[in-house]
Write an enzyme that holds these catalytic residues in place. Structure first.
Site, PDB file in Angstrom:
ATOM      1  N   LYS A   1      51.337  26.631  28.565  1.00 60.93           N
ATOM      2  CA  LYS A   1      50.545  26.822  29.781  1.00 60.93           C
ATOM      3  C   LYS A   1      50.963  25.843  30.870  1.00 60.93           C
ATOM      4  CE  LYS A   1      47.230  28.316  32.343  1.00 60.93           C
ATOM      5  NZ  LYS A   1      45.848  28.719  32.265  1.00 60.93           N
TER       6      LYS A   1
ATOM      7  N   HIS B   1      44.833  35.134  35.467  1.00 62.14           N
ATOM      8  CA  HIS B   1      43.667  35.365  36.336  1.00 62.14           C
ATOM      9  C   HIS B   1      44.038  35.597  37.800  1.00 62.14           C
ATOM     10  CE1 HIS B   1      44.202  31.077  36.996  1.00 62.14           C
ATOM     11  NE2 HIS B   1      43.474  30.670  35.980  1.00 62.14           N
TER      12      HIS B   1
ATOM     13  N   HIS C   1      38.620  29.872  27.441  1.00 62.37           N
ATOM     14  CA  HIS C   1      38.333  28.446  27.222  1.00 62.37           C
ATOM     15  C   HIS C   1      37.222  28.345  26.191  1.00 62.37           C
ATOM     16  CE1 HIS C   1      40.687  27.290  30.795  1.00 62.37           C
ATOM     17  NE2 HIS C   1      40.275  28.465  31.247  1.00 62.37           N
TER      18      HIS C   1
ATOM     19  N   HIS D   1      43.070  35.110  27.563  1.00 63.63           N
ATOM     20  CA  HIS D   1      42.855  33.846  28.311  1.00 63.63           C
ATOM     21  C   HIS D   1      41.394  33.434  28.151  1.00 63.63           C
ATOM     22  CE1 HIS D   1      43.553  31.314  32.168  1.00 63.63           C
ATOM     23  NE2 HIS D   1      42.373  30.966  31.669  1.00 63.63           N
TER      24      HIS D   1
HETATM   25  C1  NCD Z   1      38.688  26.809  34.063  1.00 61.65           C
HETATM   26  C2  NCD Z   1      37.971  25.736  33.235  1.00 61.65           C
HETATM   27  O1  NCD Z   1      36.800  25.460  33.521  1.00 61.65           O
HETATM   28  O2  NCD Z   1      38.566  25.219  32.285  1.00 61.65           O
HETATM   29  N1  NCD Z   1      37.926  27.045  35.250  1.00 61.65           N
HETATM   30  C3  NCD Z   1      38.002  28.125  36.049  1.00 61.65           C
HETATM   31  O3  NCD Z   1      37.331  28.150  37.079  1.00 61.65           O
HETATM   32  N2  NCD Z   1      38.764  29.159  35.767  1.00 61.65           N
HETATM   33  C4  NCD Z   1      40.092  26.372  34.347  1.00 61.65           C
HETATM   34  C5  NCD Z   1      41.027  27.477  34.803  1.00 61.65           C
HETATM   35  O4  NCD Z   1      41.218  28.496  34.132  1.00 61.65           O
HETATM   36  O5  NCD Z   1      41.652  27.322  35.857  1.00 61.65           O
HETATM   37 ZN    ZN Z   2      41.222  29.582  32.598  1.00 55.47          ZN
HETATM   38 ZN    ZN Z   3      43.339  28.637  35.477  1.00 51.43          ZN
END
Ligand code: NCD
Ligand code: ZN
Ligand code: ZN
Length: 344
Positions: A100, A175, A16, A14
């Site tokens: 997702k 998460h 970003h 997971h």
């Molecule tokens: C994530 C993001 O910034 O894209 N932020 C976070 O706090 N985890 C989005 C997510 O995973 O929910």
């Molecule tokens: Zn995330």
């Molecule tokens: Zn998330």
């Protein structure tokens, strides 16, 4: 005392990586530590089609350092009008590893998310049929539900119904932050698993308010009370194949974090494995790090294990206050504090 540990190269289930300049800045950190990663699709606009996922995958590959062996695994952002045929075709073509589910407005760039799971039942039925994993951001969005209760309420209102209706659907509860989530995942069959972030293993909700408001400790789902952190530590280090590594590294530029309305997300990619290793060491479970980091994830997804290895050594270092990468200034998780492990 164990002073070095060698494990199969881990994967991040997971992450970003963003796009554009931010992608260029952060991709090398993830590619340096991990063999593969599940790439979150919450770009703006979101990655909702196989064509946009393939194009995004190309941009990620182009942002990797020369010679990198890293493989991005792409996901489809589900919307109310997601199409089962498109998604199944993208999966069959090897473009979509998973899809997702963001409840609409639950988190960063989730405005196009699903307003009611009932709208995507045909898609979920097809995913169950073809064995395609559903990844879930598990929080209700109702403003009358306390933010610290949104995950626990999601389990009651959504997760239980979902698994009841689709008992063979492969689901990753992403998460997780609560003992309720651990209990729920443990109670399900082997088709339901969860990722756990390094930050939810290290901090509880006090970290957001330690001597003042601490935007770099703010993420979604928010860190909870200490009992929840302890339940997550127990789950992660238990050896159960249901729990695996997912950093949820979510970079936002420093000015977007340090703001009157700061963004949710913790950027932990640069020291992710070191951060997990510290937890497993503290829990006397270094022998279980490899399962959590490198085996349970691929086994759940039905992918082969990485063959190359990484070695970590006990060695203390202070994490920098910030990292200036490309044009961005990013504050990494553990900034200014010590971590007792480093990758050789
Ligand atoms: C994530 C993001 O910034 O894209 N932020 C976070 O706090 N985890 C989005 C997510 O995973 O929910
Ligand atoms: Zn995330
Ligand atoms: Zn998330």
């Amino acid at each position: 005392m164990t002073d070095t540990i060698t494990i199969r190269r881990p994967d991040d289930w997971h992450v970003h990586l963003r796009d554009g300049a931010m992608l260029e800045a952060v991709a090398p950190f993830t590619a340096k530590q991990f063999g593969r990663a599940i790439i979150m699709p919450n770009l703006s606009p979101p990655v909702t089609s196989a064509a946009s996922a393939a194009a995004y995958r190309d941009r990620i590959m182009a942002a990797l350092p020369a010679g990198s062996g890293f493989t991005p695994l792409m996901t489809c952002y589900l919307t109310d009008d997601a199409d089962a045929d498109d998604i199944a075709a993208g999966h069959a073509a090897g473009i979509f590893t998973a899809a997702k589910l963001y409840p609409a407005n639950a988190t960063t760039n989730s405005a196009h998310g699903v307003t009611d799971v009932a709208h995507i039942m045909p898609v979920l039925e097809r995913m169950q049929e073809i064995g395609m994993p559903l990844l879930v951001h598990g929080e209700v969005t109702d403003s009358d539900i306390d933010i610290f209760d949104r995950e626990a309420v999601f389990i009651e209102r959504v997760m239980k119904t979902l698994i009841g209706a689709l008992p063979d659907l492969k689901v990753v509860f992403e998460h997780i932050t609560t003992e309720q989530a651990v209990r729920f995942v443990d109670s399900c069959g082997p088709n339901v698993a969860a990722t756990i972030t390094p930050h939810h293993l290290h901090i509880n909700r006090n970290a957001m308010f330690a001597g003042g408001i601490r935007p770099h400790a703010y993420c979604l789902p928010v860190a909870k009370r200490e009992i929840h952190r302890l339940a997550l530590r127990k789950a992660a280090t238990s050896g159960s194949p249901k729990y695996f590594l997912g950093t949820d590294s979510a970079p936002h530029e420093i000015h977007a974090k340090e703001s009157a309305c700061g963004c949710a997300g913790i950027f932990n990619a640069p020291y992710a494995l070191e951060s997990y290793a510290a937890v497993f060491d503290e829990e006397g479970a270094l022998d279980r790090l490899e399962g959590f980091a490198s085996e349970h994830g691929p086994n759940f997804y039905g992918l082969s294990l990485n063959e190359d290895k990484v070695t970590l050594a006990r060695s203390s270092a202070v994490i920098p206050e910030n990292l200036a990468v490309a044009d961005a200034t990013l504050v990494p998780f553990h900034a200014g504090s010590e971590l007792n492990w480093r990758i050789l």
